[in-house]
Every structure is written in structure tokens, then in C-alpha cells.
Design a protein around this motif. Sequence first.
Motif, PDB file in Angstrom:
ATOM      1  N   ALA A 323      12.605 -30.648  -8.950  1.00  0.00           N
ATOM      2  CA  ALA A 323      13.264 -30.707  -7.638  1.00  0.00           C
ATOM      3  C   ALA A 323      12.285 -31.086  -6.535  1.00  0.00           C
ATOM      4  CB  ALA A 323      13.906 -29.353  -7.325  1.00  0.00           C
ATOM      5  N   ARG A 324      10.996 -30.829  -6.763  1.00  0.00           N
ATOM      6  CA  ARG A 324      10.010 -31.102  -5.712  1.00  0.00           C
ATOM      7  C   ARG A 324       9.813 -32.601  -5.464  1.00  0.00           C
ATOM      8  NH1 ARG A 324       4.957 -28.036  -7.768  1.00  0.00           N
ATOM      9  NH2 ARG A 324       6.626 -26.571  -8.221  1.00  0.00           N
ATOM     10  N   TYR A 325      10.261 -33.421  -6.399  1.00  0.00           N
ATOM     11  CA  TYR A 325      10.093 -34.875  -6.203  1.00  0.00           C
ATOM     12  C   TYR A 325      11.268 -35.382  -5.384  1.00  0.00           C
ATOM     13  CZ  TYR A 325       6.896 -33.556  -9.792  1.00  0.00           C
ATOM     14  OH  TYR A 325       5.920 -32.882 -10.486  1.00  0.00           O
ATOM     15  N   VAL A 328       9.917 -36.402   0.221  1.00  0.00           N
ATOM     16  CA  VAL A 328       9.548 -35.896   1.547  1.00  0.00           C
ATOM     17  C   VAL A 328       8.037 -35.925   1.759  1.00  0.00           C
ATOM     18  CG1 VAL A 328       9.560 -33.864   3.059  1.00  0.00           C
ATOM     19  CG2 VAL A 328      11.616 -34.484   1.780  1.00  0.00           C
ATOM     20  N   ARG A 329       7.277 -35.421   0.770  1.00  0.00           N
ATOM     21  CA  ARG A 329       5.847 -35.193   1.017  1.00  0.00           C
ATOM     22  C   ARG A 329       4.911 -36.186   0.357  1.00  0.00           C
ATOM     23  NH1 ARG A 329       6.440 -30.930  -1.946  1.00  0.00           N
ATOM     24  NH2 ARG A 329       8.542 -31.721  -2.004  1.00  0.00           N
ATOM     25  N   TYR A 330       5.295 -36.723  -0.810  1.00  0.00           N
ATOM     26  CA  TYR A 330       4.408 -37.644  -1.524  1.00  0.00           C
ATOM     27  C   TYR A 330       5.238 -38.433  -2.524  1.00  0.00           C
ATOM     28  CZ  TYR A 330       4.734 -33.644  -4.677  1.00  0.00           C
ATOM     29  OH  TYR A 330       5.214 -32.620  -5.437  1.00  0.00           O
ATOM     30  N   LEU A 340      19.747 -37.662   5.258  1.00  0.00           N
ATOM     31  CA  LEU A 340      18.945 -36.874   4.326  1.00  0.00           C
ATOM     32  C   LEU A 340      19.499 -36.975   2.905  1.00  0.00           C
ATOM     33  CD1 LEU A 340      16.621 -34.881   3.949  1.00  0.00           C
ATOM     34  CD2 LEU A 340      18.235 -33.035   4.461  1.00  0.00           C
ATOM     35  N   TYR A 344      17.530 -38.434  -0.386  1.00  0.00           N
ATOM     36  CA  TYR A 344      17.320 -37.722  -1.651  1.00  0.00           C
ATOM     37  C   TYR A 344      17.887 -38.513  -2.834  1.00  0.00           C
ATOM     38  CZ  TYR A 344      16.140 -33.167   0.541  1.00  0.00           C
ATOM     39  OH  TYR A 344      15.550 -32.141   1.202  1.00  0.00           O
ATOM     40  N   ARG A 348      15.609 -40.300  -5.747  1.00  0.00           N
ATOM     41  CA  ARG A 348      15.591 -39.773  -7.109  1.00  0.00           C
ATOM     42  C   ARG A 348      16.266 -40.714  -8.095  1.00  0.00           C
ATOM     43  NH1 ARG A 348      14.214 -34.291  -7.568  1.00  0.00           N
ATOM     44  NH2 ARG A 348      15.926 -33.701  -8.941  1.00  0.00           N
TER      45      ARG A 348
ATOM     46  N   PHE B  90      18.046 -27.951  -2.142  1.00  0.00           N
ATOM     47  CA  PHE B  90      17.232 -29.007  -1.544  1.00  0.00           C
ATOM     48  C   PHE B  90      17.222 -28.879  -0.023  1.00  0.00           C
ATOM     49  CE2 PHE B  90      18.077 -30.955  -5.642  1.00  0.00           C
ATOM     50  CZ  PHE B  90      16.892 -31.612  -5.899  1.00  0.00           C
ATOM     51  N   PRO B  95       9.465 -26.933   0.066  1.00  0.00           N
ATOM     52  CA  PRO B  95       8.694 -27.951  -0.669  1.00  0.00           C
ATOM     53  C   PRO B  95       8.982 -28.019  -2.167  1.00  0.00           C
ATOM     54  CG  PRO B  95       7.254 -26.628   0.736  1.00  0.00           C
ATOM     55  CD  PRO B  95       8.603 -25.974   0.766  1.00  0.00           C
ATOM     56  N   LYS B  96       9.179 -26.910  -2.823  1.00  0.00           N
ATOM     57  CA  LYS B  96       9.367 -26.945  -4.271  1.00  0.00           C
ATOM     58  C   LYS B  96      10.795 -27.314  -4.675  1.00  0.00           C
ATOM     59  CE  LYS B  96       7.853 -22.655  -4.877  1.00  0.00           C
ATOM     60  NZ  LYS B  96       7.370 -22.332  -3.531  1.00  0.00           N
TER      61      LYS B  96
END
Lengths: 488, 492
Positions: A323-325, A328-330, A340, A344, A348, B90, B95-96
Motif C-alpha cells: 500500500a505504501r507505493y 506520494v513520496r517516492y 487524489l 492513486y 498503481r 489510503f 505513509p505506509k
Amino acid sequence: MAQRLGTLSELRAALDDGRTSASDVVAQALGRARELAPAFAATRGLRADRAAEEALQADQRRTARALRSVLDGIPLLLKDNLNHRGEPTTCASRILDGYVSPYDATAVERVKAAGGVVIGRTNMDEFAMGSSTENACDQPTRNPWDPTRVPGGSSGGSAAAVAAGIVPVALGSDTGGSVRQPASFCGVVGIKPTYGRVSRYGLVAFASSLDQVGVFSRTAADAAALLQVISGHDPLDSTSLDEPVPDYAAALDGDVAGLTIGLPREYFVEQGVDPDVLERVRDAVKELERAGAKTCEVSLPHTPYAVATYYLIAMAEASSNLARYDGVRYGHRATGAHDLQSMYSRTRSEGFGAEVKRRILLGTYVLSAGYYDAYYRKAQQARTLLRGDFEAAYRSCDLILTPTAPEVAFALGERSADPLQMYLSDIFTVSANLAGIPGISVPCGFARDLPVGLQLLGPALGESLLLRVADAYQRRTDWHTKTPPEAS
Amino acid sequence: MSALQEVMERYEVVIGLEVHSQLRTDSKLFCGCAVRYGDPPNHHTCPVCLALPGALPVLNERAVSLGVRAALATHCSVQPQSIFARKNYFYPDLPKGYQISQFEEPLSTGGWLEIPMPDEAAADAVRRIGITRIHMEEDAGKSIHDDSVAGGDGSQVDLNRAGVPLLEIVSEPDLRSPEEAGAYLRTLRQILRYIEVSDADMEKGHFRCDANVSLRLHGALDLGTRTELKNLNSFRFVEAAIAAEIERQAEVLDGGGAIQQATLLWDRTSGQTRVMRLKENSDDYRYFPEPDLIPVNIDPQAVHDIRAELPELPDQKRERFVREHGLSEYDAGLLTGSRSLADFFEASTAAYGKAKPIANWLLRDVLHALNEREAEIDEVALVPETLVALLRMVDAGRVTPKSARELIPELVARGGDVEALVRERGVEAVSDAGILETAVAEVLADNADAVARFRSGEDKMLNFLMGQVMRRTSGKASPAAVRDILAAKLGG
């Protein structure tokens, strides 16, 4: 063509005798990796300059007689799901495009501290999901014994690289057989330690309760050397075991006399298992008996539930771990999203491959309200029963011997359309992950010119025993000295 | 009768509260990053709280012991084993893609606390409110929706707060009015501050509240359908939002309608609640045990040790103040309102030797000055020694009580040497017999009528004459000395 590299023990001796230098060995490994890349695609990225620099430092330590370990100056490869500071970690996925890791996995940190020279990363099934290394985002790895066949997976790149003589040792990860099955397919040694023996910190999670870093090598002795370096408690991984690490090399006395090896009747079945594979494994049993080991039949009665249990738990955990992919961050972020939700879903959709999506969807489903009890909770109960099977079996034997896989390497594309058939490749390996016990695959001959592996399963923290039996077997056989014709 | 009172005559109001209180730890719940506010965005982050691939959580043991402390202070039983679970959803500031929380096996269950009854005349009337559970979880980061900073069409994320440890404290549906909800929150906050588990500062978001509200007819056994009010971030909002929601639900029910299970937001500008999402659209969080963490095992000895270290709780302190210092329940309640005020009272009393004057000065003058400044006693310059020094000057007749009271705001604000301040302000009491005799003589001469009435038996005229003398001396005359002189002159 750069020559095949020797085993770790051979390279160590040559370095210690001054017959070669770490710089030469590392240059040779890099050269061979480059030359074989087009044919086998075992590697995903090489760090030639930094590896050469590190080799030079290793040579200086050798001159100064300040070697850090037997691994000092030895080239090796990392599966592309182990974080290595300053290097990309892609997991063979587009979703990690552009990600450069700012930290070292604990296993990588320990390899570096021991003086090992990481020359690059190896190919894999995306996020370690697969049994053939065909699920890499760009190109599949091919089996050095037959390029029309798969190397197994998901650590197929590491297995192929060791088989092809690019490096003497490599790291992989094993969630349901991802070290042992490709080791079997590629004719090399692959060990999955006890869950918690090697820190998972920095190993990109697929299924957290099953993942474990493992080692590829051509000999059990080499596996012992690398495992020694990476094992041990890590405060950064709450599931790592706070138990002393025995001297694995010291356990390799070549003696199996008096050991009792259990042969689970559920694994020696004609149906669904290649008869040639069974025959090679039975030959290996006879060899160990000649060496003084006793054998007995044991039963692991819940084996028929292992694959289903494994996939329920692995997919559930994967759906959450991935789920972290989210862009948003990298890593990859889709362009042109208008809100949003679309950011997402586009990110994905573009970033993950088909198998990863399949597992996220199935895993999400089994954790959903109303299904959790029927699937996830039941799978955890089955897992407890499977663990109990092994505990019971080890009351009448010291270790268990089985085929590693029900088959030899299959052809590229043969299983791609049939995920269920692909999942059954793991039928003999998943139980060790569910039970958290160690397992090793050792080459035990050939069937139709393709390698066959035998699997030894030990009780928790029984790595010494597994390595000792594997080493004793290799002292009496020469399967591990055979080299693939396409990469000799 | 207000609309709300009228509704509450007809319906029984049932309220349960979920409070999130930030634990007072130096570092985050699952990594070593500092818990600090006001630093540049994303300053306190690492692979773990950024959720980089491969990073793993490690539990902050300090947070666990604070959680146990809170459980014990609210009479909860601490579970020998509790389990962290993943709550999957989400959001960019998560973050996770999951929050590590506790679900099936929380830290502790089954406690209570006692709240003062708002409407009861008796100061010691309390009501016991059940606490269902207390569990640990991590906070999310902060999303900043500011068109100007994000190039006009985006949002930004600050993860300094991501992973900060929280306690979630869930009450039973035992509260029966907005006032009780407010009293429960104030009591809970007071306890958490006393035991130094949380700063529980609502303004800083250290103490957040969601409320579940339903109505039923008085005497009904089944609960009505509830709605959930989200993120009420001040005591005033909690009470106002619940009151508004009670009125809204009553209107629906009165009109023959049914309440729909929903999550609502309170709009403070309109003073009304509005539906954020209906239950049918609610998230399925797909909870499952967190495989990256091992179960939290708390042995009975650890619980015993933490219990032994628990400071005196507000109720215990209040009763002791009544017992030891002879204070009224009401005064003791006020003085134990915060641990710092209680400590100030005790230190001052110890130095001064008598409790009641200290209590009077604190409750009347010092609290007033604190309220003016919206400050706590430990946030201002006044220290017990200063208050005691001032009282001693009053006792010695060197400062009039009136002057002393006027000095309190100054002492609260700046502290310092009382003697020096008295001199600087020129408020030292006049007790020089010559000056006072002259003043008294003048007053008696100017108020012959009052003197005559006093002599004919109107005792209260003495106070009038006292006041005249004080006025003539600009309030600086020592009242005791003036009274003596007046008595002598009038009696003679």
C-alpha cells in the motif's frame, strides 16, 4: 569471455596466496556479468566503479593483513529487493522507478562490514511474486543450463548468476521457496534460514511473516561462510531472534553417521511429481544412507493445505505491504491525474505488473469484512497445524529430506497463463516458511540434462545441521562441480 | 426552557467518547525520530516513518509504560498480552498505507473514572463513567491544502507528526448530556496531565475527541442509532456540537424519521452538524495482526512497579486536602484542578504554616490573574515563596490587604522581590501614629453626623468612618491601627 569465477573458498585461497587480487576478481566478475547479460539477464544493474574502488580497499586491507572476514574482497550480488545505500532498489517493478535507497538493509550492512564487494543487483519476479523470474517488469532471466527455460523464482537472477559463474555467492529472499526452488532449477545451493535468523530490516517486504533473506552458492561451505556474516540479532527487526549464531564452518565435519533423516510420505508421491526428479532424490537418500545416515518415513499430514494456506497469508500481507507505493513520496507517480483518487489508481495501475495486481486484489479480498474469518483467520489456524506437523516429525528424526520442487526448470511462457499451475511449483517449499524452519536445496543430479535439487528441512535454528548434511553430501558427490554448457 | 432542555425532557441522550491523547515521549512510537513541533516540515523523519521500502517498526517501550500508567489511573485492567494490528486505508499523510493500531487485543480494558455532576448542588456528587478500552496507536502526518504553496492545485504533506504515539481512550456510552461529556473530557485530561502521560493540550492537537451520539425514549432498553461526530478540537466545540446533534436527531425522530448511521462534521460557523459520509460508504479497514511486531507482553511485576510509581490522582489529592487542611470539598476541588496548582498550594502552605489563607489568596486573587492571562500556575513567574512573603507583610500590617491584592497581577506576571515591589509602588502601609491620628481627627471633624449616629447605636457607621480614613490616606493606612485609634477616640 571472462572466466567463470571459482567458489568462495577457492577465491579466498587464491587471494590469501597472492595468486590474484580482489581488484582482479571483481573486474572478472563485472566482465562476466556484462558479457552474460544479453543471454541470461541475471543482473539488473552493476556498480562497476564503486565495486572497483571497494575491491582496491580490500586489497589494501589484505596487504596490511587487516582482513575483515573470509568474505573480504569477494564479489557478490544482491537480489534487487535489498536496500543498498546510494543504489536503486527496484524489486523489478516500475513503481520503484527512480527510487535510490538512502539506507542499507542490515544484511547488506553486514556484508559491507565484512569486506564483501557488492557488484550489483539481480533480477527477480516483481516484488518477489513468482516462481520463474518472468514477472520482472522488463525482461525475464533465463536458465544458464537452457536459455529457453526459466531459472525459477523469485530469486532467479541470483541463482542464475551463481550458476553462470558470475559470482561465487549471492543474496536472495525466500517467502515460499524463492531461494530454494531457483537453486534447484539452476543446480546451485540455496539456503533459507530460520525465520528471524537474518534481519529483515531493509528487505523490501512481500509477506512479512514469511520473508527471510537467503544465500546462494555452489557449495554448502560457501553458504555457511556468507550466512555466518549476515546472521544474528538486529534491534531494528522486532522479529529477529536474539540467539547466538553458531560457527557454521566448524559444523562441517563431513559426518552424517547416526543422523536420522525423515522422509515425509506426503512429499514422495507419484502424482504431480516428475518421476526423474523423484529418482534423483531417492538416489541421494541412498548416498546419505551409505554415508551412515538412517532414514525413516514421517508424516506431515496437513501438507495438502500448505499451498492454499501460504497464498492466503502471503497475499493478505502483500496487499497491505504494497500500500505504501502510492506515488506520494517516492517512485513512480502517474502524470495527468485530476484528483487524489485518480493519482492513486493511475500510479498503481501503471506501476504494478499483472501478478502483483492479482495478489493485491486477492489479498485485499481475504482481509475484507465478512471474509477475514473464513480466509485469513482460518489460514492462520492451518499454519499452526502445519507447524505442529513439523514439531511432531522432529521427535522421530533429526531432519527431513524432500525434493525441492516437483519438477525441473520449465520452459519460458509455459506457466505464464496459468497462475495456479505456477503456484504449485512451490508445493514442497512453502511449508518451511509457514513453520518458520530452515531449509536448504542442494544439487543432486540431472533429469534430461536439467538440474535436480534435494531439500533438507531442519528444526528451528538447525542451520548448522542442514549445512553439515549438505556439505557431507557434496563431499561424496560432484553434481555441484558441473557447469552449464551455455555459460562455461 | 431551552430547546435542548426540552429535547432532553423527552429523550434520553446517550453519548460515548473516543479520545486520542498524544503520549509524552521524546521519540515516535516505532522509530527514533524526535517528537517535536514547529520544526521545518519533514525534518523529523527516517526510513521507518517515511515508510521507505523495507523499513520496519520497533516499539517504543516508554510509550507502553505510559499507556499502562494511563490504564491504571483509570482503573482499567492491563492485558498480559496485547497485539498491534494494521488499519489499512489510503491517505497521503499515512505513509505506509496503514496505521499501526490495536484492534482485537488492546493494551487494557474495563475501567472507569468519576466526573463531577454539573447540575448537582452538592459539590461532591459524582457519576462513574465506564471506560471500554485504552489502546496505543500511531498518529498520521499532516496534509496541507494550501493552493498558494503547492503551485496552485496541490497539497503538501508534513510527516513530522507521522508515527507520534497516541492513546485512544474509548468510553462506554454512559454520558447523558453535553455537559457530562465536557466534564468527562476535563476529568480525563486532568488525570492524564497529573500522571504526566500526556500534555493533553487541545489547542496543539494533543487531545482530540470523537463523539458517538444517539437518542432513545426514557426507559427504553435498546440504544438508538448513533452518529459519530469527528475531530472536535475544543471543549466548547464538543459540547456545542453534541448539543446541535441532539437537536438535529430529535427533529428527525419527531418528524417520524429514522436516524441514519453516519459520520458527521461540526461546522462551527453555522453551529450545525453535517454528514461527512453514511455508514454504507464507510471504510473497511481490513484489520489484521501487524506481522512486523511481536505481541506486547506485560508481566504482572511491571504493572505492579508502574502502579507503585503512580502519583497521587486528583480525587485522592482532593480528599487529602479536605482531610489534612480542613478545606471545603469545593475549594479542594479547585486547588487540585491541576497538579501544578496543587503543588503550589502545598509548597506555600508548608512555608506559611496555615492552609486557609493560602487557599483564599490562591482561589480569589491568583486564579483570577491566571485566568486573565489564560495561563497555568507553572507557566508564570509567581513562586510560593513570593506569595508567602506577601502574606507575611499583610500580617505584619506593612501592606494593606487591598494593596496586596493589587500587587498580585504584577507578581504573577513578573515575580521578583515583594519588598522591592512594595517600595517601588509606594504602597507600604502607613502605621505612623502621628499621621494616622491627624487623619482620624480630620475625618471625625468632617463627619459629625456619622459620629453622632454611631454614638446613638449605629455600629455600622464605624465602617463608614474607617473607609473615610482609608480614603484620606489613599488606602495605605494600616486598617488595624486605624481601628484602634478610631475606637479610642469615639469611645472617649
